[in-house]
Design a protein around this motif. Structure first.
Motif, PDB file in Angstrom:
ATOM      1  N   GLU A 143       0.833  -1.202   0.000  1.00  0.00           N
ATOM      2  CA  GLU A 143       0.000   0.000   0.000  1.00  0.00           C
ATOM      3  C   GLU A 143       0.869   1.254   0.000  1.00  0.00           C
ATOM      4  N   ALA A 144       1.979   1.210   0.720  1.00  0.00           N
ATOM      5  CA  ALA A 144       2.835   2.388   0.776  1.00  0.00           C
ATOM      6  C   ALA A 144       3.547   2.632  -0.559  1.00  0.00           C
ATOM      7  N   GLY A 147       0.112   1.838  -3.688  1.00  0.00           N
ATOM      8  CA  GLY A 147      -1.150   2.530  -3.499  1.00  0.00           C
ATOM      9  C   GLY A 147      -2.312   1.661  -3.075  1.00  0.00           C
ATOM     10  N   SER A 148      -2.215   0.344  -3.291  1.00  0.00           N
ATOM     11  CA  SER A 148      -3.302  -0.537  -2.872  1.00  0.00           C
ATOM     12  C   SER A 148      -2.706  -1.733  -2.169  1.00  0.00           C
ATOM     13  N   ARG A 162       4.793   3.549 -10.790  1.00  0.00           N
ATOM     14  CA  ARG A 162       5.388   4.314  -9.697  1.00  0.00           C
ATOM     15  C   ARG A 162       6.805   3.851  -9.435  1.00  0.00           C
ATOM     16  N   ASP A 185       9.555 -19.139  13.575  1.00  0.00           N
ATOM     17  CA  ASP A 185       8.617 -19.756  14.504  1.00  0.00           C
ATOM     18  C   ASP A 185       7.585 -20.636  13.815  1.00  0.00           C
ATOM     19  N   VAL A 189       6.586 -25.006  13.343  1.00  0.00           N
ATOM     20  CA  VAL A 189       5.292 -25.643  13.583  1.00  0.00           C
ATOM     21  C   VAL A 189       4.875 -26.458  12.365  1.00  0.00           C
ATOM     22  N   ASN A 192       7.672 -29.496  12.107  1.00  0.00           N
ATOM     23  CA  ASN A 192       7.993 -30.450  13.180  1.00  0.00           C
ATOM     24  C   ASN A 192       6.830 -30.798  14.095  1.00  0.00           C
ATOM     25  N   ASP A 193       5.792 -29.996  14.102  1.00  0.00           N
ATOM     26  CA  ASP A 193       4.724 -30.256  15.055  1.00  0.00           C
ATOM     27  C   ASP A 193       4.104 -31.636  14.810  1.00  0.00           C
ATOM     28  N   TYR A 194       3.870 -32.355  15.884  1.00  0.00           N
ATOM     29  CA  TYR A 194       3.430 -33.743  15.791  1.00  0.00           C
ATOM     30  C   TYR A 194       2.094 -33.864  15.048  1.00  0.00           C
TER      31      TYR A 194
ATOM     32  N   MET B   1       8.506 -31.079  19.663  1.00  0.00           N
ATOM     33  CA  MET B   1       7.156 -31.606  19.533  1.00  0.00           C
ATOM     34  C   MET B   1       6.117 -30.512  19.813  1.00  0.00           C
ATOM     35  N   GLU B   3       5.931 -27.360  19.330  1.00  0.00           N
ATOM     36  CA  GLU B   3       6.586 -26.240  18.677  1.00  0.00           C
ATOM     37  C   GLU B   3       5.818 -24.930  18.819  1.00  0.00           C
ATOM     38  N   PHE B   4       4.524 -25.050  19.048  1.00  0.00           N
ATOM     39  CA  PHE B   4       3.735 -23.819  19.033  1.00  0.00           C
ATOM     40  C   PHE B   4       3.749 -23.118  20.383  1.00  0.00           C
ATOM     41  N   ARG B   6       6.186 -21.797  22.079  1.00  0.00           N
ATOM     42  CA  ARG B   6       6.993 -20.567  22.086  1.00  0.00           C
ATOM     43  C   ARG B   6       6.212 -19.354  21.592  1.00  0.00           C
ATOM     44  N   PRO B   7       5.626 -19.458  20.365  1.00  0.00           N
ATOM     45  CA  PRO B   7       4.808 -18.315  19.935  1.00  0.00           C
ATOM     46  C   PRO B   7       3.667 -18.013  20.892  1.00  0.00           C
ATOM     47  N   ARG B  10       5.092 -16.093  23.812  1.00  0.00           N
ATOM     48  CA  ARG B  10       5.538 -14.778  23.366  1.00  0.00           C
ATOM     49  C   ARG B  10       4.338 -13.857  23.130  1.00  0.00           C
ATOM     50  N   ASN B  11       3.276 -14.429  22.546  1.00  0.00           N
ATOM     51  CA  ASN B  11       2.093 -13.618  22.289  1.00  0.00           C
ATOM     52  C   ASN B  11       1.431 -13.154  23.577  1.00  0.00           C
ATOM     53  N   ARG B  14       3.217 -10.061  24.649  1.00  0.00           N
ATOM     54  CA  ARG B  14       3.292  -8.936  23.712  1.00  0.00           C
ATOM     55  C   ARG B  14       1.990  -8.170  23.653  1.00  0.00           C
ATOM     56  N   ARG B  26      -5.720   3.743  11.639  1.00  0.00           N
ATOM     57  CA  ARG B  26      -4.353   3.959  11.174  1.00  0.00           C
ATOM     58  C   ARG B  26      -4.301   5.158  10.240  1.00  0.00           C
ATOM     59  N   PHE B  29      -1.597   5.767   4.196  1.00  0.00           N
ATOM     60  CA  PHE B  29      -0.305   5.984   3.549  1.00  0.00           C
ATOM     61  C   PHE B  29      -0.426   7.152   2.581  1.00  0.00           C
ATOM     62  N   ASP B  31       0.658   7.945  -0.430  1.00  0.00           N
ATOM     63  CA  ASP B  31       0.318   7.800  -1.847  1.00  0.00           C
ATOM     64  C   ASP B  31      -0.723   6.725  -2.104  1.00  0.00           C
ATOM     65  N   ALA B  32      -1.428   6.335  -1.062  1.00  0.00           N
ATOM     66  CA  ALA B  32      -2.414   5.273  -1.250  1.00  0.00           C
ATOM     67  C   ALA B  32      -3.556   5.766  -2.131  1.00  0.00           C
ATOM     68  N   ARG B  33      -4.166   4.800  -2.850  1.00  0.00           N
ATOM     69  CA  ARG B  33      -5.341   5.148  -3.648  1.00  0.00           C
ATOM     70  C   ARG B  33      -6.571   4.763  -2.850  1.00  0.00           C
ATOM     71  N   HIS B  96      -9.709   5.496   2.477  1.00  0.00           N
ATOM     72  CA  HIS B  96     -10.673   4.598   1.843  1.00  0.00           C
ATOM     73  C   HIS B  96     -12.089   5.007   2.184  1.00  0.00           C
TER      74      HIS B  96
END
Lengths: 362, 176, 127
Positions: A143-144, A147-148, A162, A185, A189, A192-194, B1, B3-4, B6-7, B10-11, B14, B26, B29, B31-33, B96
């Motif tokens: 988008e930056a 534009g879309s 552009r 991360d 998953v 390796n995840d079982y 085994m 593996e998930f 950790r995320p 962490r989540n 965070r 937000r 941007f 130059d966004a259309r 938009h």
């Protein structure tokens, strides 16, 4: 022993929780085992090939972009490359690099989307959101810069619309590295995840010979051990960048996941390389003359090889634009993979070819 | 085994990566259309080039009535109109459009001016056959041959935007 | 004319395709275009290690075109598509949708032909 099994006919789709787009698969089941499958398509046929014959060559770019939302940039690129060949137009080097950067950004976001949908197909919702969170960074870059978010309309005949400034190129490189870090991360998953391995390993096996004979393309073909990638032809700036087709040999859903994870890494490295090597200069030129003649233009979309056959008659309106999209070529392979599997494996197998039905039907 | 895990941990530590839309929006941007806002009614000459170039047939221009109309629900926001406008009078907003309950159009009436002009010919005395007008013409309707001292106009192609007359260094283009 | 393209007649099609199959080519797809004089150009595209080979045919609507699904099963989708969108006569396709792959019963017949005369119409305003 008395044989209690019986055959039943089940329509899978056109609406189903794992299907992002409508396709129906008519299944013949023996108990829970799939005996045979037949696809029924046509739910999203929009006649865009016909529309491209009605609009002029410049307007048609926006028509072909809308064949598919996820690989829209590649559709426009394939179309533009075909017409540039017909008119003998030389695209400036900076435009070729910018096309490569946007192309690989598209591949990154498409593969991340697919990884999410794949996780969703075996019910791993949180993994699905992890993938899409990373994808959001790519969409922000698009988008930056263009534009879309998804249908970025960056291509025009003879170049791109552009330019990307040096600050933004630096930001793209930085983000590509960040994405590569956060991939670590989810990669673990998927590989390796079982439970994940149980749902993907040995599911939907396609041998090398079958894949080749059934005309499979892209990651499906490469996961079966055929190192065919149209990017090796060196269109856009791929000839000047360092990359190797990602291949696997097992040919199952797990191998296809692995191939796409490798391609994601490749794509990120290509973005970084292209942002480093990009030459200064013009970003577009006018077409040298009116298009005349016939050509076939091919390129590698996230889902595989895409082919455009373009026939021009010396005017601004083309006489034929024919699009062969990757999913169209992968459906026969899908039908080969299904028999012998349990019904519960169907969503995983179906998703493993990365089906894009609006592409298929145009 | 596992593996998930950790995320997951962490989540937990965070901040969320989503925003509390619609309370936190937000910044768009630059130059966004986002959407096509409309035209500058003082500058627009109603030549209709935008309507011709639009791939979605979303723009309608009436030269006589001096009306510019956009069907925002047909518009695909490719911004080809803004780029092809010889007067650069179409504005694209990076914001938009909000979802709408019913279809609407954006119609803008131009400022009253004398009857629209079209180029008719050149003042042969003043013209130096530099070809600047041919380059400026967005429709490619003018051809200039410097050696033969020829200037010709394809009236079929001409949209009447008068970009040629504006760019002409000798002001040699005669309007109808 | 396309690059790497070979003009053949309809009788040579099957032998030509089986020859390509024997040489290890992969079927890519087939393309059809209306020549606007009652004939259609047909291309079959094959690929081996990214080298594209094309077979070119010129047919009329009533020419019976042999089906190549016996050699390349994956051609069934594209043969159905040509049959449906251009009204070509292709017989014995492995999985034949009989004109109901993309189109519904009330859709225009053979929409991709020049004669189908499909126009872009502006919808009337709903007020």
């Amino acid at each position: 022993m008395e044989d209690n099994s019986f055959n039943s006919l089940i329509p899978f789709g056109p609406q189903h929780p794992v299907l992002p787009e409508p396709i129906q698969i008519k299944l013949v089941l023996e108990d829970e085992k799939i005996i045979s499958a037949e696809p029924a398509i046509g739910y999203v046929h929009r006649g865009l090939e016909k529309l491209a014959e009605k609009k002029d060559i410049h307007q048609s770019i926006y028509v072909v972009e809308r064949i598919c939302g996820i690989c829209s940039f590649m559709h426009a690129l394939c179309y533009c490359q075909g017409l540039e060949e017909l008119t003998g137009t030389e695209v400036p080097p900076r435009a070729r690099y910018l096309r490569t950067i946007w192309g690989e950004l598209h591949r990154t976001h498409s593969h991340l989307l697919w990884l999410g949908l794949m996780a969703d197909s075996y019910g791993f919702e949180s993994l699905f959101y992890q993938c899409w969170r990373i994808r959001e960074k790519v969409l922000d870059i698009m988008e930056a810069t263009a534009g879309s978010r998804v249908i970025i309309s960056a291509n025009i005949l003879g170049g791109v619309r552009r330019d990307i400034g040096p600050d933004m190129l630096g930001h793209i490189q930085k983000t590509a590295k960040e994405i590569a870090d956060s991939l670590r991360d989810i990669e673990k998953v998927f590989l390796n995840d079982y439970t994940v391995c149980h749902r993907t390993q040995g599911i939907g096996i396609l041998t090398k010979e079958e894949a080749y004979e059934l005309g499979a393309v892209g990651p499906v073909l490469r996961a079966s051990g055929v190192p065919q990638d149209v990017r090796s032809l060196g269109y856009a700036a791929y000839g000047e960048l360092d990359f190797e087709p990602a291949t696997e040999t097992a040919g199952d859903s797990y191998a296809r996941t692995k191939v796409r994870l490798k391609e994601l890494r490749n794509a990120l490295s290509l973005i970084i390389q292209a942002a480093e090597k990009i030459p200064e200069g013009e970003i577009s030129v006018k077409l040298a003359r009116k298009p005349e003649g016939e050509t076939v233009s091919r390129l590698e979309q996230p889902r595989g090889e895409c082919l455009y056959y373009i026939k021009a008659n010396g005017t601004d309106v083309l006489s034929r634009v024919r699009v062969r999209t990757p999913t169209f070529a992968n459906i026969p392979a899908l039908l080969k993979m299904l028999p012998g599997h349990q019904l519960s494996a169907l969503p995983v197998i179906l998703l493993s070819i990365d089906p894009c039905i609006s592409c298929t039907e145009r | 085994m596992f593996e998930f895990l950790r995320p997951v941990f962490r989540n937990l530590l965070r901040r969320p990566s989503t925003r509390e839309y619609p309370f936190a929006v937000r910044e768009p941007f630059r130059d966004a259309r986002g959407h096509i806002e409309g035209i500058d009614r003082e500058k627009c000459v109603f030549c209709g080039i935008c309507a011709k170039k639009c791939p979605a047939d979303a723009i309608r221009v009436d030269r006589q009535e001096r009306v510019w109309e956009l069907d925002s629900f047909k518009c695909v926001v490719c911004s080809v109109c803004a780029e092809s406008c010889p007067k650069k009078c179409i504005s694209v907003s990076p914001v938009h459009r909000a979802p709408a309950g019913e279809k609407s159009r954006c119609a803008i009436e131009g400022a009253k001016m004398e009857t629209p002009k079209k180029p008719a010919g050149i003042n042969k005395e003043a013209c130096v056959f530099c070809g600047i007008c041919a380059k400026a013409c967005p429709e490619g309707a003018i051809s200039v041959d410097r050696t033969e001292k020829m200037w010709s106009l394809d009236k079929e192609k001409c949209a009447g935007c008068m970009a040629c007359a504006e760019k002409c260094p000798k002001k040699a283009i005669i309007a109808e | 004319m396309l690059k790497n393209s070979k003009d053949i007649t309809i009788d040579e099609l099957i032998s030509c395709v089986s020859n390509l199959k024997y040489r290890g080519f992969r079927f890519v797809t087939a393309s059809c275009a209306d020549n606007r004089d009652g004939t259609f150009s047909l291309y079959y595209h094959f690929d081996k290690q990214l080298e594209l080979e094309n077979i070119a045919l010129t047919v009329s609507r009533d020419t019976a075109i042999p089906c190549i699904t016996t050699l390349y099963l994956c051609a069934f989708l594209v043969e159905n598509e040509m049959k449906e969108l251009f009204g070509l006569t292709i017989e014995n396709i492995a999985i034949d949708y009989e004109g109901r792959m993309f189109l519904t019963e009330d859709a225009p017949r053979e929409p991709m032909t020049y004669g189908a005369n499909i126009l872009i119409e502006r919808k009337e305003e709903e007020s």
